[in-house]
Scaffold this motif. Sequence first.
Motif, short mmCIF file in Angstrom:
data_model
loop_
_atom_site.label_atom_id
_atom_site.label_comp_id
_atom_site.label_asym_id
_atom_site.label_seq_id
_atom_site.Cartn_x
_atom_site.Cartn_y
_atom_site.Cartn_z
N HIS A 56 0.84 -1.21 0.00
CA HIS A 56 0.00 0.00 0.00
C HIS A 56 0.87 1.25 0.00
CE1 HIS A 56 -3.84 -1.90 0.21
NE2 HIS A 56 -3.66 -2.41 1.42
N CYS A 57 1.95 1.23 0.76
CA CYS A 57 2.84 2.40 0.82
C CYS A 57 3.44 2.69 -0.55
CB CYS A 57 3.96 2.17 1.83
SG CYS A 57 3.46 2.29 3.55
N THR A 58 4.00 1.69 -1.19
CA THR A 58 4.73 1.93 -2.42
C THR A 58 3.84 2.06 -3.64
OG1 THR A 58 5.07 -0.45 -2.68
CG2 THR A 58 6.81 0.78 -1.61
N ALA A 59 2.87 1.20 -3.79
CA ALA A 59 2.08 1.17 -5.02
C ALA A 59 1.17 2.38 -5.18
CB ALA A 59 1.25 -0.12 -5.08
N ALA A 60 0.35 2.61 -4.21
CA ALA A 60 -0.68 3.62 -4.37
C ALA A 60 -0.30 4.99 -3.84
CB ALA A 60 -1.96 3.15 -3.68
N LEU A 61 0.55 5.04 -2.85
CA LEU A 61 0.75 6.30 -2.14
C LEU A 61 2.13 6.92 -2.31
CD1 LEU A 61 -1.07 5.08 1.05
CD2 LEU A 61 -1.97 6.62 -0.69
N GLY A 62 3.09 6.14 -2.79
CA GLY A 62 4.42 6.69 -2.99
C GLY A 62 5.20 6.97 -1.72
N ARG A 63 4.80 6.38 -0.59
CA ARG A 63 5.55 6.54 0.65
C ARG A 63 6.54 5.39 0.78
NH1 ARG A 63 1.97 7.38 5.89
NH2 ARG A 63 3.83 8.41 6.67
N ALA A 64 7.63 5.65 1.46
CA ALA A 64 8.61 4.60 1.71
C ALA A 64 7.98 3.56 2.64
CB ALA A 64 9.86 5.18 2.35
N PRO A 65 8.20 2.26 2.38
CA PRO A 65 7.58 1.23 3.21
C PRO A 65 7.91 1.33 4.69
CG PRO A 65 8.45 0.25 1.23
CD PRO A 65 8.91 1.68 1.25
N GLY A 66 9.07 1.81 5.05
CA GLY A 66 9.45 1.90 6.46
C GLY A 66 8.97 3.15 7.16
N ILE A 67 8.15 3.96 6.50
CA ILE A 67 7.72 5.23 7.08
C ILE A 67 6.87 5.03 8.34
CG2 ILE A 67 5.57 5.60 5.79
CD1 ILE A 67 8.21 8.28 6.26
N ALA A 68 6.08 3.95 8.37
CA ALA A 68 5.29 3.64 9.56
C ALA A 68 6.05 2.59 10.38
CB ALA A 68 3.92 3.11 9.17
N ARG A 69 6.46 2.98 11.58
CA ARG A 69 7.14 2.02 12.45
C ARG A 69 6.16 0.91 12.81
NH1 ARG A 69 9.53 4.78 17.48
NH2 ARG A 69 7.43 5.61 17.52
N ARG A 70 6.68 -0.29 12.94
CA ARG A 70 5.85 -1.44 13.26
C ARG A 70 6.10 -1.85 14.71
NH1 ARG A 70 6.18 -3.20 7.62
NH2 ARG A 70 5.75 -1.22 6.63
N LEU A 71 5.05 -1.84 15.50
CA LEU A 71 5.13 -2.25 16.90
C LEU A 71 4.25 -3.48 17.08
CD1 LEU A 71 4.72 1.22 18.63
CD2 LEU A 71 6.83 0.06 17.99
N VAL A 72 4.81 -4.51 17.69
CA VAL A 72 4.07 -5.74 17.95
C VAL A 72 3.96 -5.93 19.45
CG1 VAL A 72 4.03 -8.24 17.62
CG2 VAL A 72 4.88 -6.76 15.80
N GLU A 73 2.74 -6.06 19.92
CA GLU A 73 2.50 -6.30 21.34
C GLU A 73 2.70 -7.78 21.63
OE1 GLU A 73 -1.51 -5.10 22.03
OE2 GLU A 73 -1.18 -3.13 21.16
N GLU A 74 3.44 -8.06 22.67
CA GLU A 74 3.63 -9.45 23.07
C GLU A 74 3.15 -9.59 24.51
OE1 GLU A 74 7.02 -12.91 23.17
OE2 GLU A 74 7.55 -10.94 22.44
N ILE A 75 2.33 -10.59 24.74
CA ILE A 75 1.79 -10.81 26.07
C ILE A 75 2.72 -11.72 26.84
CG2 ILE A 75 -0.12 -11.79 27.37
CD1 ILE A 75 -1.94 -10.71 25.26
N VAL A 76 3.13 -11.25 28.01
CA VAL A 76 4.01 -12.01 28.88
C VAL A 76 3.25 -12.30 30.16
CG1 VAL A 76 6.19 -12.01 30.13
CG2 VAL A 76 6.03 -10.90 27.89
N VAL A 77 3.20 -13.58 30.53
CA VAL A 77 2.52 -13.98 31.77
C VAL A 77 3.57 -14.51 32.73
CG1 VAL A 77 0.77 -15.47 32.76
CG2 VAL A 77 0.47 -14.57 30.45
N PRO A 78 3.83 -13.77 33.80
CA PRO A 78 4.83 -14.25 34.76
C PRO A 78 4.30 -15.45 35.54
CG PRO A 78 3.85 -12.21 35.54
CD PRO A 78 3.28 -12.49 34.18
N VAL A 79 5.17 -16.42 35.78
CA VAL A 79 4.81 -17.60 36.58
C VAL A 79 5.92 -17.86 37.58
CG1 VAL A 79 3.43 -18.67 34.77
CG2 VAL A 79 5.85 -19.17 34.90
N ARG A 80 5.58 -18.54 38.64
CA ARG A 80 6.58 -18.93 39.63
C ARG A 80 7.33 -20.14 39.12
NH1 ARG A 80 2.59 -18.51 44.70
NH2 ARG A 80 2.74 -16.27 44.97
N ASP A 81 8.51 -20.35 39.63
CA ASP A 81 9.30 -21.52 39.25
C ASP A 81 8.49 -22.80 39.46
OD1 ASP A 81 11.40 -19.93 38.60
OD2 ASP A 81 12.47 -20.20 40.49
N GLY A 82 8.41 -23.62 38.44
CA GLY A 82 7.71 -24.90 38.52
C GLY A 82 6.20 -24.80 38.36
N ALA A 83 5.64 -23.60 38.36
CA ALA A 83 4.18 -23.44 38.22
C ALA A 83 3.80 -23.40 36.74
CB ALA A 83 3.73 -22.18 38.92
#
Length: 84
Positions: A56-83
Amino acid sequence: MRPSWSGRPRSCRRPPGWGDRTLRLVAKHADIWNVPGPPHNSVETLAERARVLDAHCTAALGRAPGIARRLVEEIVVPVRDGAR
């Protein structure tokens, strides 16, 4: 003459989803693309959606593909040792 800004903060509007229409909006207007990562979306799905965003960036809009930073949320669930 009255100022156009009321001085009251407004909430940030985020388009729902991350389909083709949303990615076109991101490509056109956004500086950041934030998506939920694993376990909600696989790495392969994220890579495919990133390729669509790049197209979408390159074909239709002429923006550089890296112009929008990509952030990925990762869910981390802390657990106790052995749990589970």
